[in-house]
Design a protein around this motif. Structure first.
Motif, PDB file in Angstrom:
ATOM      1  N   UNK A   1     -38.517  51.285  37.086  1.00  0.00           N
ATOM      2  CA  UNK A   1     -39.131  52.367  36.461  1.00  0.00           C
ATOM      3  C   UNK A   1     -40.277  51.768  35.367  1.00  0.00           C
ATOM      4  N   UNK A   2     -41.113  52.856  34.731  1.00  0.00           N
ATOM      5  CA  UNK A   2     -42.156  52.235  33.906  1.00  0.00           C
ATOM      6  C   UNK A   2     -41.509  51.080  33.072  1.00  0.00           C
ATOM      7  N   UNK A   3     -42.458  50.000  32.647  1.00  0.00           N
ATOM      8  CA  UNK A   3     -42.156  49.110  31.809  1.00  0.00           C
ATOM      9  C   UNK A   3     -42.087  49.431  30.414  1.00  0.00           C
ATOM     10  N   UNK A   4     -41.053  49.640  29.562  1.00  0.00           N
ATOM     11  CA  UNK A   4     -41.299  49.738  28.371  1.00  0.00           C
ATOM     12  C   UNK A   4     -42.142  48.827  27.362  1.00  0.00           C
ATOM     13  N   UNK A   5     -42.605  49.247  26.165  1.00  0.00           N
ATOM     14  CA  UNK A   5     -43.157  48.451  25.285  1.00  0.00           C
ATOM     15  C   UNK A   5     -42.708  48.335  24.131  1.00  0.00           C
ATOM     16  N   UNK A   6     -42.817  47.134  23.268  1.00  0.00           N
ATOM     17  CA  UNK A   6     -42.340  47.104  21.901  1.00  0.00           C
ATOM     18  C   UNK A   6     -43.534  46.260  21.428  1.00  0.00           C
ATOM     19  N   UNK A   7     -43.748  46.291  19.882  1.00  0.00           N
ATOM     20  CA  UNK A   7     -44.503  45.623  19.299  1.00  0.00           C
ATOM     21  C   UNK A   7     -43.922  44.098  18.927  1.00  0.00           C
ATOM     22  N   UNK A   8     -44.685  42.964  18.850  1.00  0.00           N
ATOM     23  CA  UNK A   8     -44.207  41.853  18.505  1.00  0.00           C
ATOM     24  C   UNK A   8     -43.171  41.770  17.367  1.00  0.00           C
ATOM     25  N   UNK A   9     -43.809  42.635  16.275  1.00  0.00           N
ATOM     26  CA  UNK A   9     -43.323  42.729  14.911  1.00  0.00           C
ATOM     27  C   UNK A   9     -41.884  43.553  15.181  1.00  0.00           C
ATOM     28  N   UNK A  10     -41.885  44.306  15.987  1.00  0.00           N
ATOM     29  CA  UNK A  10     -40.376  45.008  16.173  1.00  0.00           C
ATOM     30  C   UNK A  10     -39.381  44.210  16.895  1.00  0.00           C
ATOM     31  N   UNK A  11     -39.843  43.431  17.963  1.00  0.00           N
ATOM     32  CA  UNK A  11     -38.985  42.528  18.688  1.00  0.00           C
ATOM     33  C   UNK A  11     -38.607  41.269  17.920  1.00  0.00           C
ATOM     34  N   UNK A  12     -39.350  40.852  16.900  1.00  0.00           N
ATOM     35  CA  UNK A  12     -38.541  39.941  15.906  1.00  0.00           C
ATOM     36  C   UNK A  12     -37.885  40.266  14.938  1.00  0.00           C
ATOM     37  N   UNK A  13     -38.016  41.463  14.453  1.00  0.00           N
ATOM     38  CA  UNK A  13     -37.229  42.422  13.571  1.00  0.00           C
ATOM     39  C   UNK A  13     -35.936  42.665  14.272  1.00  0.00           C
ATOM     40  N   UNK A  14     -35.797  43.048  15.306  1.00  0.00           N
ATOM     41  CA  UNK A  14     -34.322  43.795  16.057  1.00  0.00           C
ATOM     42  C   UNK A  14     -34.106  42.788  16.831  1.00  0.00           C
ATOM     43  N   UNK A  15     -34.594  41.713  17.161  1.00  0.00           N
ATOM     44  CA  UNK A  15     -34.030  40.648  18.348  1.00  0.00           C
ATOM     45  C   UNK A  15     -33.976  39.274  17.947  1.00  0.00           C
ATOM     46  N   UNK A  16     -35.107  39.114  17.052  1.00  0.00           N
ATOM     47  CA  UNK A  16     -35.238  37.622  16.233  1.00  0.00           C
ATOM     48  C   UNK A  16     -35.748  36.684  17.447  1.00  0.00           C
ATOM     49  N   UNK A  17     -36.817  37.603  18.407  1.00  0.00           N
ATOM     50  CA  UNK A  17     -37.203  36.806  19.645  1.00  0.00           C
ATOM     51  C   UNK A  17     -38.600  37.439  20.199  1.00  0.00           C
TER      52      UNK A  17
END
Ligand code: ASP
Length: 588
Positions: free
Chosen positions: A272-288
């Protein structure tokens, strides 16, 4: 994908492919060619040969004896017939039939292979690479190479269908400032000078935009002289893309289309459509910045809880936690090794809390730090993390970015799974920072490359607060691997000069390193943006492999050598003389 029917693959030497024969062919006289996978003899009157080509194996029955051995190259003519009752092999697609009354023609003898051509046999990688031509005969490797061709084909068709033009750019080029060490090629005609093998066609594709190509792509070979890893080789291939008069949205759409088409061609299913996440959220939620979103274990912020804490170990700007469900049983030595790992990653330490059964049906914490916690902190830690009996809570207190990335690594160590294991979870990570860290001279370092356009909302802070400036760059991530990156480029000289100034690149240096690009930009550079998708990584994941070496025909070993050709090799003195070079022998 175009599937070429086996019948269309007949040649003057063969009528059929080994793996294509089925019950429908019973009665036909056929000729197949290939390598002897196995030979068995039943007395003097009957011999069996399993013949292999890239499509599979067919059993051939020869009246009399036959003088062939493993990996001999032969042509076999025979009649397709049903296998006698009780000898049908359900494991083989051709297992219902065999070739009877066969005549075998020897096309070439072979020495005994260095290892069995069999997927079930584990062989040391050095030996596999030394005899790669034998290794590639194995069904797994054949299927990986063919999968790669399917992916390349789908990417090409998707780009063609979107109006992109394939343009080849030079391999002998000039340095590109993208951060990687480059391979240098000495020039014979101008001794003492060198070309550089491109770490990507970045500047060439930007020049193609100035040239009015409008939409460019290339399945480009890129070369980087960097330490090799499971997901990194000196040479790798990218679907390299650039387009004019486009925004980030357009690029994400072009690339999504190509990658989803390739996924469909490779796996039979269109994601399906590829979801998006901001860099800041990626670091905050996944540490990567390349989060593996196939599993949860998201980082939990405990900073407000410990804001005024008396616990010395938690007196830091950021306190973050990670819960390992059912992890309370980890041994003390395992916890010590996790602590060592956290320290190696730069943390001052790692706090751990085993969640156990407490009094009156409540929960308690088993940890050397427990006695320092206030009641409020103890219950807050449990309620904020949601940890329950039997879980393990890991806590890192440090600067924000460090705490996040250390826990991000531990999350993968504890919960990660092989990259090629489904499901496939794609993610666009957007709004990367413009700069990441500082160099030895204290200048910010480009997070992507110096031609990346700052985010328009942050442009006025470029000089005053560069660390807070976002860029218009984006990454594509699949199962925790970075599949590629791209950005909107700077096409205006004034912004480019400001970015160079922040990076500490003065005008003279800018001119000497990439004056050709800046010069071209004075002749009408359109707004443009692009991307590059790492094809080796994409194919490795589709193939279920966890190393890109498995999807490259002739890769280098981890130490950068090729056991088959012996490269890299010493250069003959005459060649050195032609190039005007003298070798300084390495010390020791
Ligand atoms: N040249 C970049 C890279 O190789 C990709 C891009 O910005 O288009 O990573």
């Amino acid at each position: 994908m175009t599937v070429v029917p086996a019948s269309a693959q007949a040649t003057s030497m063969r009528s059929h492919l080994c793996g294509s024969l089925r019950s429908e062919d019973i009665g036909s006289t056929v000729t197949v060619c290939g390598w002897v996978a196995k030979r068995r003899e039943h007395g003097e009157h009957l011999a069996f040969v399993d013949l292999r080509d890239h499509t599979g194996i067919i059993q051939c029955v020869i009246p009399g004896t036959v003088d062939v051995r493993s990996e001999y190259v032969v042509a076999v003519e025979g009649v397709v017939r049903p296998r006698p009752e009780g000898t049908v092999n359900a494991e083989l697609p051709t297992g219902e039939v065999e070739l009877g009354e066969c005549t075998v023609t020897l096309l070439n003898a072979a020495e005994p292979p260095p290892f069995a051509v069999d997927d079930r046999v584990e062989v040391d990688e050095g030996i596999r690479l030394k005899h790669r031509f034998v290794d590639l005969r194995r069904p797994r490797m054949q299927s990986n190479l063919r999968l790669r061709a399917v992916v390349n084909g789908a990417l090409r068709s998707a780009m063609d269908a979107q109006g992109f033009v394939e343009v080849e750019t030079p391999l002998l080029w000039a340095p590109t400032p993208e951060g990687a060490r480059e391979f240098t090629v000495p020039s014979r005609l101008s001794p003492g000078t060198c070309y550089v093998l491109p770490q990507s066609p970045q500047l060439a594709k930007q020049l193609l935009m100035v040239a009015g190509v409008d939409r460019y792509y290339q399945i480009a070979r890129c070369l980087r002289d960097e330490d090799l890893r499971a997901d990194r080789q000196f040479e790798f291939s990218q679907l390299d893309v650039e387009a004019s008069f486009v925004t980030q949205e357009d690029v994400l759409s072009f690339v999504s289309e190509a990658v989803l088409d390739a996924a469909e061609a490779a796996t039979g299913e269109r994601p399906g459509e590829i979801p998006r996440m901001t860099w800041a959220e990626a670091i905050d939620r996944y540490g990567s910045d390349k989060p593996d979103i196939r599993f949860g274990m998201e980082l939990i912020d405990l900073s407000p809880l410990f804001a005024g804490t008396e616990v010395k170990a938690f007196g830091a700007p950021c306190v973050k936690a990670l819960v390992l469900v059912d992890g309370a049983g980890l041994s003390r030595s395992k916890l010590d090794s996790l602590t060592d790992r956290a320290k190696k990653l730069g943390a001052k330490g790692l706090a751990w809390f085993r969640v156990t059964a407490g009094e009156r049906g409540g929960l308690a914490l088993d940890s050397p730090l427990d006695r320092f916690l206030s009641d409020e902190e103890r219950s807050g830690l449990l309620s904020t993390t949601g940890a329950t009996e039997g879980d393990l809570v890991l806590v890192v207190a440090d600067q924000y970015r460090l705490a996040c990335t250390v826990l991000g690594h531990l999350r993968l160590d504890l919960g990660g799974r092989p990259v090629g294991e489904g499901p496939y979870r794609y993610l666009w990570v957007v709004d990367f920072p413009m700069f990441d860290g500082v160099d030895d001279a204290g200048h910010p370092v480009s997070a992507h490359h110096p031609f990346t356009m700052p985010h328009p909302d942050d442009l006025d802070r470029l000089e005053s607060d560069p660390a807070s400036v976002r860029s218009q760059s984006y990454d594509l991530v699949l199962n925790g691997w970075e599949l590629g990156s791209g950005s909107v480029r700077i096409h205006r000289g004034d912004i480019q000069s400001r970015v160079f100034a922040v990076l500490g690149i003065d005008e003279e240096e800018a001119h000497s390193r990439f004056g050709f690009l800046l010069g071209a930009f004075r002749y009408g550079a359109p707004p443009h943006a692009g991307f590059a998708v790492g094809i080796d990584r994409l194919v490795a994941i589709f193939a279920g492999e966890d190393s890109i070496r498995e999807v490259i025909a002739f890769p280098k070993t981890q130490s950068g050598s090729d056991p088959m050709t012996g490269a890299p090799k010493a250069v003959a003195p005459g060649v050195l003389a032609d190039l005007g070079l003298r070798v300084i022998p390495p010390k020791d």
